[in-house]
Design a protein around this motif. Structure first.
Motif, mmCIF file in Angstrom:
data_model
loop_
_atom_site.group_PDB
_atom_site.id
_atom_site.type_symbol
_atom_site.label_atom_id
_atom_site.label_comp_id
_atom_site.label_asym_id
_atom_site.label_seq_id
_atom_site.Cartn_x
_atom_site.Cartn_y
_atom_site.Cartn_z
ATOM 1 N N ASN A 134 -7.073 -6.452 -0.216
ATOM 2 C CA ASN A 134 -7.978 -5.776 0.716
ATOM 3 C C ASN A 134 -7.306 -4.629 1.462
ATOM 4 O O ASN A 134 -7.853 -4.114 2.436
ATOM 5 N N SER A 135 -6.113 -4.234 1.011
ATOM 6 C CA SER A 135 -5.381 -3.159 1.687
ATOM 7 C C SER A 135 -5.403 -1.880 0.856
ATOM 8 O O SER A 135 -5.836 -1.868 -0.297
ATOM 9 N N ASP A 136 -4.883 -0.797 1.438
ATOM 10 C CA ASP A 136 -4.818 0.479 0.732
ATOM 11 C C ASP A 136 -3.716 0.494 -0.323
ATOM 12 O O ASP A 136 -3.569 1.475 -1.068
ATOM 13 N N MET A 137 -2.950 -0.577 -0.416
ATOM 14 C CA MET A 137 -1.912 -0.674 -1.440
ATOM 15 C C MET A 137 -2.486 -1.001 -2.819
ATOM 16 O O MET A 137 -1.940 -0.581 -3.848
ATOM 17 N N GLN A 138 -3.573 -1.750 -2.826
ATOM 18 C CA GLN A 138 -4.090 -2.293 -4.065
ATOM 19 C C GLN A 138 -4.371 -1.228 -5.133
ATOM 20 O O GLN A 138 -3.953 -1.401 -6.295
ATOM 21 N N PRO A 139 -5.074 -0.130 -4.828
ATOM 22 C CA PRO A 139 -5.366 0.861 -5.867
ATOM 23 C C PRO A 139 -4.108 1.454 -6.507
ATOM 24 O O PRO A 139 -4.142 1.864 -7.665
ATOM 25 N N ILE A 140 -3.021 1.490 -5.752
ATOM 26 C CA ILE A 140 -1.760 2.030 -6.280
ATOM 27 C C ILE A 140 -1.026 0.984 -7.109
ATOM 28 O O ILE A 140 -0.598 1.246 -8.240
ATOM 29 N N HIS A 163 3.768 8.040 -3.050
ATOM 30 C CA HIS A 163 2.723 7.549 -2.134
ATOM 31 C C HIS A 163 3.374 7.198 -0.790
ATOM 32 O O HIS A 163 3.236 6.086 -0.283
ATOM 33 N N LYS A 164 4.078 8.188 -0.212
ATOM 34 C CA LYS A 164 4.851 7.934 1.004
ATOM 35 C C LYS A 164 3.969 7.608 2.206
ATOM 36 O O LYS A 164 4.427 6.973 3.156
ATOM 37 N N ASN A 165 2.708 8.021 2.165
ATOM 38 C CA ASN A 165 1.812 7.688 3.275
ATOM 39 C C ASN A 165 1.493 6.199 3.302
ATOM 40 O O ASN A 165 1.246 5.611 4.362
ATOM 41 N N VAL A 166 1.494 5.567 2.134
ATOM 42 C CA VAL A 166 1.230 4.121 2.031
ATOM 43 C C VAL A 166 2.533 3.330 2.036
ATOM 44 O O VAL A 166 2.604 2.225 2.597
ATOM 45 N N PHE A 167 3.573 3.906 1.419
ATOM 46 C CA PHE A 167 4.869 3.228 1.323
ATOM 47 C C PHE A 167 5.941 4.108 1.971
ATOM 48 O O PHE A 167 6.709 4.794 1.292
ATOM 49 N N PRO A 168 5.998 4.124 3.307
ATOM 50 C CA PRO A 168 6.973 4.966 4.023
ATOM 51 C C PRO A 168 8.403 4.613 3.597
ATOM 52 O O PRO A 168 8.789 3.440 3.633
ATOM 53 N N PRO A 169 9.186 5.593 3.183
ATOM 54 C CA PRO A 169 10.549 5.330 2.688
ATOM 55 C C PRO A 169 11.415 4.546 3.668
ATOM 56 O O PRO A 169 12.226 3.715 3.250
ATOM 57 N N GLU A 170 11.248 4.801 4.965
ATOM 58 C CA GLU A 170 12.093 4.110 5.948
ATOM 59 C C GLU A 170 11.814 2.603 6.001
ATOM 60 O O GLU A 170 12.639 1.832 6.510
ATOM 61 N N MET A 171 10.658 2.192 5.496
ATOM 62 C CA MET A 171 10.327 0.764 5.471
ATOM 63 C C MET A 171 10.697 0.106 4.147
ATOM 64 O O MET A 171 10.575 -1.118 4.018
ATOM 65 N N TYR A 172 11.135 0.905 3.172
ATOM 66 C CA TYR A 172 11.384 0.365 1.838
ATOM 67 C C TYR A 172 12.816 0.627 1.385
ATOM 68 O O TYR A 172 13.073 0.949 0.236
#
Length: 545
Positions: free
Chosen positions: A205-211, A294-303
Motif C-alpha cells: 500500500n506504499s509508493d514503493m510497490q510500483p517500483i 528513484h531517490k525521492n522514494v529511496f533516499p540514498p542517506e537512508m539506504y
C-alpha cells in the motif's frame, strides 16, 4: 501425527493415536515406538470409576507415544541414547508431548467429575512438574528506566494489545518480559491484533510497490526490509513507538569485528559468519543501484550499507513467520512480542498462527510461569552458532542443538535389512556426550547412527550385540579413528584464550565464550572415545556377557 478423542459413553472415553506416514522420520519413530511396545496406531481407553493407578498407566502410555511422535530431527537422531530412565528426551519434547495430548481433549467436554476432567487434571500436574533450567525470579536492573519500552506497551494497549507481561532490563539478558501474575498452562501471556503487526501489506500500500514489483526476483522479505529502512525515519509512522524502542545496534555475529573473527579461528562459526556477511553484501551491491533512479522514494542517506545491515539484523533477530487467515505464511515484525527472550526451556512453544475468532496473534503458555519470573519463548530448535550469528546471544545452559555435523558418503547396499535406518542419514552429527544417558560399551555416550555407520565403513554389516562382541577389533578401530578426527579438531581450536574478559569488546567476549563451549563439546567426545577404547581393551580378553 494425528490423534482423536471419542466419548463412547458417560463412563468411557477413548483416545486414538496415530503416527502419520507423512512424518519425515516415520521409519525411525516407528522403530522407537516398537522398542516401547507400541505400534504406529494405538488406542487408550478409560472407563469409570477410574483409579489413580489406571489413570497413571494411561497417561504413561500417552506420554510414551506423544514423546516419540513429537521428536524433532536432532532428537530422533540421538534417540534412546539420550532418553533418561524416566523416558524424557528433552524439556522441549516433554512440553510438546504434553501439549499435544492436551489438545486431543476438547475443553467443552471437560465437565467436573468426568474422566476427561480427571485426565486434564493429571496432565496439568505433569506440566507443572516440567521445570526449566532457568526457573527463578528474574533479577531486574532498576537503574534502567525502560521508558521507550513502556511507551511502546502503552501504544500497544491503546491499539488492542493485551498483555500479562512487564518489560524490564534483566541481568544477564538485556530486555525481557516478566510475568505480572501467576500464569498457568493455557493462559495467554500476550495477544496482539493483526492491525498492530507489521506485515508486507504495508509495502503493497506504499509508493514503493510500483517500483519494487518491476525488479526481477524481488521477494516479500526484501520489500519489507526496504520499507522498514525508510519507515524507521518516518515521524508520522503508525509504528513510531516501535521503531523508537529498537536498539541502535543489534550486536549479532554479523557485526563482529576483526578481533572477534580472529578468536573464532578453527570453528565452523567463523565460516558461517563470513559466508552470511558475504551474501548480504552481494545482495546490497546488486539491489541499491536498482533503486538509485528513484531517490525521492529511496533516499540514498537512508539506504547506506550500515542501515541495510541494521535492518537485516532487525529481521533476523525480531521477525516471526506468521500464518494469516488466508493461509499465507508471512514474515512479520511483532511489536512488544520482540521483548520475549529465547530459552531451551521455554514457556511458550505454540504460536505463529492468527486466531480466526479474534483476528489476533496469541502467545499461550505451555507450562506455568510464576509472577516475577521471566517468560520465555522458543525461537526455534537452533544451535548456539545460529543464535549468535543471527540473534546476537548464546543461550543459557546446555543447548541440545549444539551439534557438530559430519558429512559422510552414502553407503549403497540394498540387501542389508538394516540399511534403511543407516542410509537415511546423509549427515551425521555429534554433540556433548554428557547429554547421553548411555555410556556403556557399544554406546559410550556417542550416537548409535554414527557408530553403526562407522562400523559399516570398517566392514561390519550387522550390528546385533552378538556381532559387536564377536568383532571387538572393529569396535576398537571405530573409536580410534573417531578419536583421531576430534584430536585434530581440538588442536584446531587451540588453547583456551587467556584474555581478560572484563576488558574486551562485547564481540570478542561472545566469540571467546562460544569457542569455550566448542572445546567443552569436543573434549567430551574425546573423553568418551578414550573411555570406550579402555572398555573395549578390557573386553577383548573376556568372553561375551
Amino acid at each position: 501425527m494425528v490423534g482423536a478423542f471419542n466419548t463412547m459413553s458417560e463412563t468411557t472415553v477413548e483416545l486414538c493415536l496415530e503416527l502419520s506416514e507423512d512424518d519425515p522420520f516415520y521409519q525411525h519413530k516407528k522403530k522407537l515406538l516398537s522398542s516401547k511396545g507400541l505400534g504406529v496406531k494405538e488406542t487408550v481407553s478409560l472407563s469409570g470409576p477410574l483409579s489413580q493407578q489406571l489413570l497413571n498407566a494411561a497417561l504413561e502410555k500417552l506420554l510414551q507415544f506423544g514423546r516419540i511422535v513429537n521428536l524433532d530431527k536432532v532428537e530422533v537422531y540421538f534417540g534412546d541414547d539420550a532418553c533418561t530412565p524416566a523416558g524424557v528426551y528433552s524439556v522441549r519434547n516433554e512440553i510438546s508431548a504434553l501439549t499435544w495430548i492436551f489438545s486431543l481433549i476438547p475443553a467443552s467436554s471437560c465437565k467436573p467429575q468426568t474422566l476427561e476432567a480427571a485426565l486434564r487434571e493429571a496432565l496439568e500436574v505433569r506440566i507443572g512438574e516440567v521445570v526449566g533450567a532457568e526457573e527463578k525470579e528474574a533479577r531486574v536492573d532498576d537503574s534502567y528506566r525502560c521508558e521507550k519500552e513502556s511507551r511502546l506497551v502503552e501504544w500497544g494497549q491503546r491499539n488492542g494489545v493485551k498483555t500479562k507481561l512487564q518489560i524490564a532490563q534483566i541481568d544477564g539478558y538485556g530486555r525481557g518480559a516478566i510475568a505480572t501474575e501467576d500464569l498457568k498452562f493455557g493462559d495467554v501471556a500476550l495477544e496482539i491484533p493483526i492491525s498492530s503487526i507489521i506485515s508486507e501489506e504495508y509495502v503493497y500500500n506504499s509508493d514503493m510497490q510500483p517500483i519494487l514489483e518491476k525488479i526481477d526476483g524481488m521477494t516479500a522479505e526484501t520489500m519489507m526490509l526496504l520499507w522498514t529502512m525508510r519507515e524507521k525515519h518516518n515521524l508520522e509512522s503508525k509504528f513510531k513507538p516501535y521503531f523508537d524502542s529498537l536498539q541502535e545496534s543489534f550486536c549479532t555475529g554479523l557485526s563482529f569485528g576483526v578481533d572477534a573473527i580472529m578468536v573464532l579461528d578453527g570453528t565452523l562459526l567463523l565460516d558461517e559468519i563470513m559466508q552470511s556477511k558475504e551474501v548480504l553484501r552481494e545482495r546490497y551491491d546488486e539491489l541499491i543501484p536498482l533503486l538509485s533512479n528513484h531517490k525521492n522514494v529511496f533516499p540514498p542517506e537512508m539506504y547506506t550499507w550500515e542501515h541495510y545491515l541494521w535492518a537485516c539484523e532487525l529481521y533476523y533477530s525480531n521477525s516471526m513467520q506468521i500464518k494469516f487467515p488466508d493461509g499465507k505464511l508471512k514474515t512479520c515484525l511483532i511489536p512488544v512480542a520482540g521483548f520475549l527472550n529465547h530459552s531451551i526451556c521455554p514457556h511458550i512453544v505454540k504460536y505463529g498462527k492468527v486466531d480466526l475468532e479474534t483476528s489476533s496473534l496469541k502467545f499461550p503458555l505451555s507450562r506455568p510461569c510464576n509472577k516475577g519470573e521471566q517468560c520465555y519463548l522458543s525461537y526455534g530448535n537452533y544451535s548456539s552458532s545460529h543464535l549468535l550469528t543471527f540473534y546476537g546471544f548464546l543461550p543459557k545452559g546446555d543447548n541440545p542443538y549444539d551439534i557438530i555435523p559430519l558429512d559422510v558418503d552414502v553407503i549403497d547396499d540394498d540387501d542389508d535389512e538394516d540399511m534403511e535406518s543407516v542410509s537415511s542419514w546423509t549427515t551425521h552429527m555429534l554433540r556433548g556426550t554428557w547429554l547421553s544417558s548411555n555410556h556403556n560399551i557399544f554406546h559410550y555416550g556417542l550416537p548409535t547412527p554414527l557408530l553403526n555407520y562407522l562400523r559399516r565403513a570398517h566392514g561390519l554389516v550387522h550390528h546385533s550385540e552378538t556381532d559387536l562382541w564377536e568383532n571387538l577389533e572393529v569396535e576398537m578401530g571405530v573409536l580410534e579413528n573417531l578419536k583421531s578426527t576430534f584430536d585434530d579438531m581440538m588442536q584446531n581450536l587451540g588453547d583456551a584464550d587467556s584474555m581478560d574478559r572484563e576488558n574486551v569488546e562485547w564481540d570478542v567476549e561472545m566469540a571467546m565464550e562460544f569457542k569455550e563451549r566448542q572445546r567443552k563439546i569436543v573434549s567430551s567426545i574425546l573423553d568418551s572415545c578414550s573411555a570406550g577404547i579402555k572398555m573395549v581393551q578390557e573386553a577383548i580378553g573376556k568372553p561375551p556377557v
